[in-house]
Design a protein around this motif. Structure first.
Motif, PDB file in Angstrom:
ATOM      1  N   LYS A   1       3.934   1.987 -11.941  1.00 32.40           N
ATOM      2  CA  LYS A   1       4.982   2.979 -11.749  1.00 32.40           C
ATOM      3  C   LYS A   1       5.263   3.249 -10.282  1.00 32.40           C
ATOM      4  N   ASN A   2       4.508   2.591  -9.396  1.00 32.59           N
ATOM      5  CA  ASN A   2       4.621   2.848  -7.956  1.00 32.59           C
ATOM      6  C   ASN A   2       4.623   4.338  -7.660  1.00 32.59           C
TER       7      ASN A   2
ATOM      8  N   TRP B   1      -2.740  -1.558  -3.400  1.00 32.50           N
ATOM      9  CA  TRP B   1      -2.466  -1.910  -4.794  1.00 32.50           C
ATOM     10  C   TRP B   1      -3.224  -3.174  -5.207  1.00 32.50           C
ATOM     11  N   SER B   2      -3.278  -4.163  -4.350  1.00 31.48           N
ATOM     12  CA  SER B   2      -3.881  -5.432  -4.749  1.00 31.48           C
ATOM     13  C   SER B   2      -5.394  -5.305  -4.893  1.00 31.48           C
ATOM     14  N   ALA B   3      -6.038  -4.639  -3.946  1.00 28.98           N
ATOM     15  CA  ALA B   3      -7.496  -4.553  -3.965  1.00 28.98           C
ATOM     16  C   ALA B   3      -7.999  -3.291  -4.640  1.00 28.98           C
TER      17      ALA B   3
ATOM     18  N   ARG C   1       0.840  -1.187   0.000  1.00 30.04           N
ATOM     19  CA  ARG C   1       0.000   0.000   0.000  1.00 30.04           C
ATOM     20  C   ARG C   1       0.881   1.246   0.000  1.00 30.04           C
ATOM     21  N   MET C   2       0.362   2.303  -0.575  1.00 28.81           N
ATOM     22  CA  MET C   2       1.014   3.607  -0.518  1.00 28.81           C
ATOM     23  C   MET C   2       0.009   4.635  -0.069  1.00 28.81           C
ATOM     24  N   GLY C   3       0.498   5.638   0.617  1.00 27.64           N
ATOM     25  CA  GLY C   3      -0.445   6.629   1.099  1.00 27.64           C
ATOM     26  C   GLY C   3       0.239   7.880   1.599  1.00 27.64           C
ATOM     27  N   TRP C   4      -0.536   8.655   2.352  1.00 34.65           N
ATOM     28  CA  TRP C   4      -0.071   9.943   2.846  1.00 34.65           C
ATOM     29  C   TRP C   4      -0.432  10.118   4.315  1.00 34.65           C
TER      30      TRP C   4
ATOM     31  N   ALA D   1       5.055   4.171   2.387  1.00 36.42           N
ATOM     32  CA  ALA D   1       4.850   2.869   1.761  1.00 36.42           C
ATOM     33  C   ALA D   1       4.765   1.788   2.832  1.00 36.42           C
ATOM     34  N   ASP D   2       3.873   0.855   2.620  1.00 36.27           N
ATOM     35  CA  ASP D   2       3.673  -0.285   3.517  1.00 36.27           C
ATOM     36  C   ASP D   2       4.152  -1.533   2.804  1.00 36.27           C
ATOM     37  N   LEU D   3       5.209  -2.151   3.332  1.00 36.59           N
ATOM     38  CA  LEU D   3       5.770  -3.340   2.696  1.00 36.59           C
ATOM     39  C   LEU D   3       5.352  -4.630   3.399  1.00 36.59           C
ATOM     40  N   GLU D   4       4.692  -4.514   4.536  1.00 31.99           N
ATOM     41  CA  GLU D   4       4.323  -5.700   5.317  1.00 31.99           C
ATOM     42  C   GLU D   4       2.830  -5.939   5.378  1.00 31.99           C
ATOM     43  N   GLY D   5       2.054  -5.067   4.760  1.00 30.32           N
ATOM     44  CA  GLY D   5       0.611  -5.256   4.770  1.00 30.32           C
ATOM     45  C   GLY D   5      -0.036  -4.968   6.106  1.00 30.32           C
ATOM     46  N   THR D   6       0.569  -4.111   6.913  1.00 30.70           N
ATOM     47  CA  THR D   6       0.039  -3.836   8.249  1.00 30.70           C
ATOM     48  C   THR D   6      -0.670  -2.486   8.357  1.00 30.70           C
TER      49      THR D   6
END
Length: 124
Positions: A75-76, A52-54, A32-35, A97-102
């Motif tokens: 393009k992330n 990104w997945s959902a 996930r990406m966010g602000w 950025a969330d790399l662990e899905g938490t």
């Protein structure tokens, strides 16, 4: 993962701004990406994120209906369209950025990486 945010500035109440953020390094690991933002003298505040997945999007109540998050998974890159800006939106805005899905709505603890931030100032 490196994140570079841009697009901040000084605007008047009611104006719009669009923030952009591009991720590099290990972008294939991003869930996930966010602000989030931080106003002077205050703690970090969740703003929005996109999965990104959902393809789902989550917003803080304070920005719902005014801000829109979008992005390009290939393009992330993530964007934050901010409309009807208010003086209370004044803050440094960080892309994360969330790399662990938490990452969960309302919390900033799930952001594993973030950039240097871009200043948004809204005058009344």
């Amino acid at each position: 993962v490196q994140l570079q945010a841009s697009g901040g500035g000084l605007v008047q109440a009611g104006d719009s701004l669009r923030l952009s953020c591009a991720a590099s390094g290990r972008p294939f690991s991003i869930y996930r990406m966010g602000w989030f933002r931080q106003a002077p003298g205050k703690g970090r505040e969740f703003v929005a994120f996109i999965s990104w997945s959902a393809g789902r999007k989550y917003y803080a109540d304070s920005v719902k209906g005014r801000f829109t998050i979008s992005g390009d998974n290939a393009k992330n890159t993530v964007y934050l369209q901010m409309n009807s800006l208010k003086p209370e939106d004044t803050a440094v805005y960080y892309c994360g950025a969330d790399l662990e899905g938490t990452l969960v709505p309302g919390s900033v603890s799930g952001f594993d990486y973030w950039g240097q931030g871009t200043q948004v100032t809204v005058s009344s």
